[in-house]
Design an enzyme around this catalytic site. Structure first.
Site, mmCIF file in Angstrom:
data_model
loop_
_atom_site.group_PDB
_atom_site.id
_atom_site.type_symbol
_atom_site.label_atom_id
_atom_site.label_comp_id
_atom_site.label_asym_id
_atom_site.label_seq_id
_atom_site.Cartn_x
_atom_site.Cartn_y
_atom_site.Cartn_z
ATOM 1 N N GLU A 1 -53.469 65.018 -19.140
ATOM 2 C CA GLU A 1 -52.383 64.060 -18.916
ATOM 3 C C GLU A 1 -52.033 63.416 -20.252
ATOM 4 O O GLU A 1 -52.925 63.002 -20.995
ATOM 5 C CB GLU A 1 -52.842 62.978 -17.927
ATOM 6 C CG GLU A 1 -51.758 61.937 -17.675
ATOM 7 C CD GLU A 1 -52.279 60.705 -16.929
ATOM 8 O OE1 GLU A 1 -52.379 60.778 -15.699
ATOM 9 O OE2 GLU A 1 -52.566 59.692 -17.597
ATOM 10 N N ALA B 1 -27.804 34.174 -28.852
ATOM 11 C CA ALA B 1 -27.186 33.375 -29.914
ATOM 12 C C ALA B 1 -26.927 31.945 -29.433
ATOM 13 O O ALA B 1 -27.005 30.990 -30.219
ATOM 14 C CB ALA B 1 -25.881 34.036 -30.344
ATOM 15 N N GLY C 1 -46.669 53.788 -8.309
ATOM 16 C CA GLY C 1 -46.362 53.229 -9.635
ATOM 17 C C GLY C 1 -47.083 51.924 -9.855
ATOM 18 O O GLY C 1 -47.362 51.179 -8.895
ATOM 19 N N ASP C 2 -47.428 51.691 -11.115
ATOM 20 C CA ASP C 2 -48.105 50.438 -11.449
ATOM 21 C C ASP C 2 -47.211 49.276 -11.060
ATOM 22 O O ASP C 2 -45.993 49.365 -11.151
ATOM 23 C CB ASP C 2 -48.423 50.390 -12.948
ATOM 24 C CG ASP C 2 -49.584 51.322 -13.273
ATOM 25 O OD1 ASP C 2 -50.447 51.503 -12.397
ATOM 26 O OD2 ASP C 2 -49.608 51.863 -14.381
ATOM 27 N N HIS D 1 -58.575 52.443 -3.566
ATOM 28 C CA HIS D 1 -57.466 51.765 -4.232
ATOM 29 C C HIS D 1 -57.674 50.255 -4.113
ATOM 30 O O HIS D 1 -58.113 49.773 -3.060
ATOM 31 C CB HIS D 1 -56.131 52.168 -3.589
ATOM 32 C CG HIS D 1 -54.948 51.577 -4.285
ATOM 33 N ND1 HIS D 1 -54.283 50.485 -3.802
ATOM 34 C CD2 HIS D 1 -54.355 51.906 -5.455
ATOM 35 C CE1 HIS D 1 -53.293 50.181 -4.644
ATOM 36 N NE2 HIS D 1 -53.317 51.019 -5.652
ATOM 37 N N LYS E 1 -50.253 60.631 3.456
ATOM 38 C CA LYS E 1 -49.498 61.255 2.345
ATOM 39 C C LYS E 1 -49.571 62.780 2.443
ATOM 40 O O LYS E 1 -48.605 63.465 2.163
ATOM 41 C CB LYS E 1 -50.118 60.857 0.991
ATOM 42 C CG LYS E 1 -49.673 59.532 0.453
ATOM 43 C CD LYS E 1 -49.944 59.344 -1.033
ATOM 44 C CE LYS E 1 -51.387 59.077 -1.389
ATOM 45 N NZ LYS E 1 -51.551 58.435 -2.708
ATOM 46 N N GLN F 1 -58.286 59.227 -9.437
ATOM 47 C CA GLN F 1 -58.480 58.198 -10.470
ATOM 48 C C GLN F 1 -59.734 58.567 -11.257
ATOM 49 O O GLN F 1 -60.618 59.262 -10.732
ATOM 50 C CB GLN F 1 -58.663 56.835 -9.767
ATOM 51 C CG GLN F 1 -58.869 55.659 -10.683
ATOM 52 C CD GLN F 1 -57.689 55.476 -11.627
ATOM 53 O OE1 GLN F 1 -57.585 56.185 -12.621
ATOM 54 N NE2 GLN F 1 -56.809 54.543 -11.307
HETATM 55 P P1 FAD Z 1 -49.975 54.690 -2.412
HETATM 56 O O1 FAD Z 1 -50.453 56.005 -1.950
HETATM 57 O O2 FAD Z 1 -48.600 54.278 -2.030
HETATM 58 O O3 FAD Z 1 -51.012 53.582 -1.910
HETATM 59 C C1 FAD Z 1 -50.978 52.263 -2.410
HETATM 60 C C2 FAD Z 1 -51.802 51.352 -1.505
HETATM 61 O O4 FAD Z 1 -51.137 51.179 -0.261
HETATM 62 C C3 FAD Z 1 -53.195 51.866 -1.142
HETATM 63 O O5 FAD Z 1 -54.035 50.755 -1.030
HETATM 64 C C4 FAD Z 1 -52.998 52.546 0.212
HETATM 65 O O6 FAD Z 1 -54.189 52.525 0.984
HETATM 66 C C5 FAD Z 1 -51.925 51.666 0.821
HETATM 67 N N1 FAD Z 1 -50.968 52.376 1.685
HETATM 68 C C6 FAD Z 1 -50.417 53.581 1.473
HETATM 69 N N2 FAD Z 1 -49.513 53.860 2.435
HETATM 70 C C7 FAD Z 1 -49.488 52.797 3.261
HETATM 71 C C8 FAD Z 1 -48.731 52.453 4.429
HETATM 72 N N3 FAD Z 1 -47.829 53.306 4.930
HETATM 73 N N4 FAD Z 1 -48.951 51.251 5.005
HETATM 74 C C9 FAD Z 1 -49.870 50.381 4.500
HETATM 75 N N5 FAD Z 1 -50.615 50.650 3.391
HETATM 76 C C10 FAD Z 1 -50.410 51.837 2.801
HETATM 77 N N6 FAD Z 1 -48.757 54.618 -12.320
HETATM 78 C C11 FAD Z 1 -47.590 54.652 -12.996
HETATM 79 O O7 FAD Z 1 -46.852 53.654 -13.018
HETATM 80 N N7 FAD Z 1 -47.207 55.788 -13.687
HETATM 81 C C12 FAD Z 1 -47.961 56.922 -13.692
HETATM 82 O O8 FAD Z 1 -47.587 57.916 -14.319
HETATM 83 C C13 FAD Z 1 -49.203 56.917 -12.976
HETATM 84 N N8 FAD Z 1 -49.989 58.017 -12.914
HETATM 85 C C14 FAD Z 1 -51.144 57.995 -12.161
HETATM 86 C C15 FAD Z 1 -51.897 59.175 -12.029
HETATM 87 C C16 FAD Z 1 -53.062 59.179 -11.259
HETATM 88 C C17 FAD Z 1 -53.845 60.453 -11.119
HETATM 89 C C18 FAD Z 1 -53.496 57.988 -10.622
HETATM 90 C C19 FAD Z 1 -54.778 57.968 -9.829
HETATM 91 C C20 FAD Z 1 -52.748 56.815 -10.734
HETATM 92 C C21 FAD Z 1 -51.562 56.810 -11.487
HETATM 93 N N9 FAD Z 1 -50.751 55.670 -11.589
HETATM 94 C C22 FAD Z 1 -49.567 55.700 -12.286
HETATM 95 C C23 FAD Z 1 -51.168 54.404 -10.964
HETATM 96 C C24 FAD Z 1 -50.645 54.254 -9.522
HETATM 97 O O9 FAD Z 1 -49.249 54.138 -9.527
HETATM 98 C C25 FAD Z 1 -51.291 52.970 -8.957
HETATM 99 O O10 FAD Z 1 -52.665 53.178 -8.790
HETATM 100 C C26 FAD Z 1 -50.665 52.436 -7.684
HETATM 101 O O11 FAD Z 1 -51.186 51.121 -7.472
HETATM 102 C C27 FAD Z 1 -50.991 53.235 -6.413
HETATM 103 O O12 FAD Z 1 -50.342 54.427 -6.418
HETATM 104 P P2 FAD Z 1 -50.502 55.491 -5.206
HETATM 105 O O13 FAD Z 1 -49.464 56.505 -5.410
HETATM 106 O O14 FAD Z 1 -51.907 55.909 -5.074
HETATM 107 O O15 FAD Z 1 -50.088 54.524 -3.986
#
Ligand code: FAD
Length: 317
Positions: free
Chosen positions: A19, A62, A126-127, A183, A199, A210
């Site tokens: 990555e 400004a 996304g973060d 998470h 998902k 992670q």
């Molecule tokens: P999700 O799968 O949406 O889950 C987020 C949280 O919500 C979890 O606690 C889950 O249990 C909960 N949840 C999911 N669906 C539901 C639902 N329907 N109802 C209620 N709760 C739910 N961030 C960036 O900004 N840019 C990047 O390029 C990036 N790359 C990454 C690559 C990897 C391999 C990893 C592990 C993380 C990366 N991240 C990146 C960070 C990531 O965006 C964050 O960790 C973010 O907080 C969670 O993303 P996710 O896609 O896992 O979230």
């Protein structure tokens, strides 16, 4: 080729992938290509490029008033994917995020990727945006599963706001993230697994984890996934520790544990040169054990620096 096709073609042999981050504004793409070049010796079949949402910066105008400006500090994920693919003839995996985009903007980006011949994606929430005013863009997807569902529909030829299926269908391979140590927002690992399964059911094809520093966490997680009916490839993410301060920053940022043995070794290092050595050694042992267990691929978080990954790859592959 799709990530899943690469994994299938490897017939049980562990692959390597990396990555990288888009360069910060003002830095050239050449620097990034120079990072990737020596890693191509290890033949990664795919390279991930992260996505960075816009952040708010404050600028004095400004007239003396302070202006909020949304600014992307590392723009260009899609272009960089195309450049890496063209330069090294390797598949690229752009990360796409929910926050900051409407589904319509996401659809546009997906068409661009489709026309570029990029058919792998890692879809993420996304973060989080630290600024509550901009944290949620009207109508943006909330969870990664929403993004997965949108891409899955597009793969069937169904585009937004259209009732009928189109002749043109995309063919994206969909990766998603998972967290062996949970998470940070999930109330517990089982609930997190329930949403991970959601998902997968929405259309995800493979998982990237992670980072973790204790392989047992990964092995236990894979078992729990199997028990939850998740049977797609789970690619472990590895990051070599490089600085003493990461003993505290990595758990804070990524909500992961650093095993006591590794923490003790790092604490005893007299400078970051020694920490880097210790981090590489730990990652080599981790990688060897995971490879021996038959993981489909070892995915290295390079932070756009190649030295550590080269050393690890030389020792492991
Ligand atoms: P999700 O799968 O949406 O889950 C987020 C949280 O919500 C979890 O606690 C889950 O249990 C909960 N949840 C999911 N669906 C539901 C639902 N329907 N109802 C209620 N709760 C739910 N961030 C960036 O900004 N840019 C990047 O390029 C990036 N790359 C990454 C690559 C990897 C391999 C990893 C592990 C993380 C990366 N991240 C990146 C960070 C990531 O965006 C964050 O960790 C973010 O907080 C969670 O993303 P996710 O896609 O896992 O979230």
């Amino acid at each position: 080729m799709k990530v899943t096709e690469h994994l299938a073609a490897a017939k049980g042999k562990t692959l390597i992938s990396i990555e990288v981050l888009p360069p910060q504004k003002g830095k050239t793409i050449d620097d990034l290509l120079k990072v990737i070049e020596p890693l191509m010796e290890f033949k990664p079949p795919f390279i991930d490029v992260t996505y960075h949402r816009e952040e708010i910066i404050y600028k004095k105008r400004a007239d003396g008033l302070i202006e909020e400006i949304p600014l992307r500090k590392r723009p260009g994920t899609v272009g960089i994917c195309a450049a890496i693919k063209g330069r090294f003839n390797v598949d690229t995996v752009p990360h796409l995020v929910c926050g900051g985009f409407t589904p319509e903007e996401t659809e546009d980006a997906l068409f661009t990727l489709y026309y570029l011949g990029i058919n792998n994606l890692l879809l993420l929430q996304g973060d989080s945006d630290k600024n509550p005013k901009t944290a949620v863009k009207t109508n943006a997807h909330k969870y990664a599963s929403d993004l997965v569902a949108q891409v899955a529909e597009m793969n069937k030829g169904k585009f937004l706001h259209e009732e009928t299926e189109n002749e043109m269908k995309t063919n994206f391979c969909i990766g998603v993230a998972a967290y062996p140590e949970k998470h940070f927002e999930a109330p517990n690992l089982n609930t997190d697994l329930k949403w991970l399964k959601h998902k997968i059911d929405a259309g995800a094809d493979y998982i990237v984890t992670q980072m973790f520093f204790d392989n047992k966490k990964y092995f236990d997680f894979v078992e729990k996934c199997k028990a939850a009916g998740i049977n797609i490839p789970i690619i472990p993410g590895i990051k070599p520790i490089a600085q003493k301060k990461q003993l505290y920053s990595l758990p804070k940022i990524f909500h992961i544990d650093i095993p006591e043995t590794l923490a003790d070794v790092v604490e005893k290092c007299k400078d970051d040169k020694e920490v880097k050595r210790a981090g590489i050694e730990w990652a080599i042992q981790q990688s060897k054990e995971l490879k021996a267990a038959g993981v489909p691929c070892l995915h290295y978080y390079t932070m756009s620096r190649s030295e550590a990954t080269i050393e690890i790859a030389k020792a492991v592959f």
